[in-house]
Scaffold this motif. Structure first.
Motif: not given
Ligand SMILES: [Zn+2]
Length: 134
Positions: A23, A82, A51, A29-30, A87
């Motif tokens: 991240k 999702e 995650l 942003e991943v 993510t």
């Protein structure tokens, strides 16, 4: 005496058995693989995150003409999921027939054999998603 070769699978077991990602410290942003620079803001520092294992199905498609090395698994289903944290992840789906899939249904990660290496018979494991067991 024979030297025992440790399969890659065992060496990377920890990596393979969780959904980890990178991240961006600046914009959040991943990235699934650690990049040199963030694709969104060009920042260069990342933190490793695990995650969530569950999410919902946004879209799916059935693959009938797979890439080289995956022929024996066709047809198979690829889904866009999702995760709970927002993510989005593309993954093969498992334990489900296409007619049972519904957009928006809850999915969970499961760790499955992906393919067997033809040369040294190393078995690659990775995640797949399946409908969540309620
Ligand atoms: Zn960034």
């Amino acid at each position: 005496m024979f030297r025992i070769k440790v399969p890659r699978f065992w060496r990377y077991r920890e990596f393979r058995y969780r959904l980890s990602a990178w991240k961006c410290i600046h914009c959040g942003e991943v990235h699934f693989f650690k990049p040199l620079v963030c694709r969104r803001c060009r920042y260069r520092e990342f933190s490793e995150v695990t995650l969530p294992y569950t999410g919902k199905l946004l879209a799916y498609t059935i693959v009938r003409s797979p890439p080289a090395g995956f022929e024996e698994y066709a047809p198979y289903i690829i889904g866009l999921i999702e995760l709970e944290d927002g993510t989005r992840i593309v993954s093969q789906l498992a334990d489900v027939d296409p007619e049972e899939l519904k957009i928006g249904m809850k999915m969970e990660a499961t760790f499955k054999r992906i393919r067997e290496d033809g040369v040294d018979k190393i078995i690659a494991y990775g995640y797949k998603f399946r409908p969540a067991i309620q």
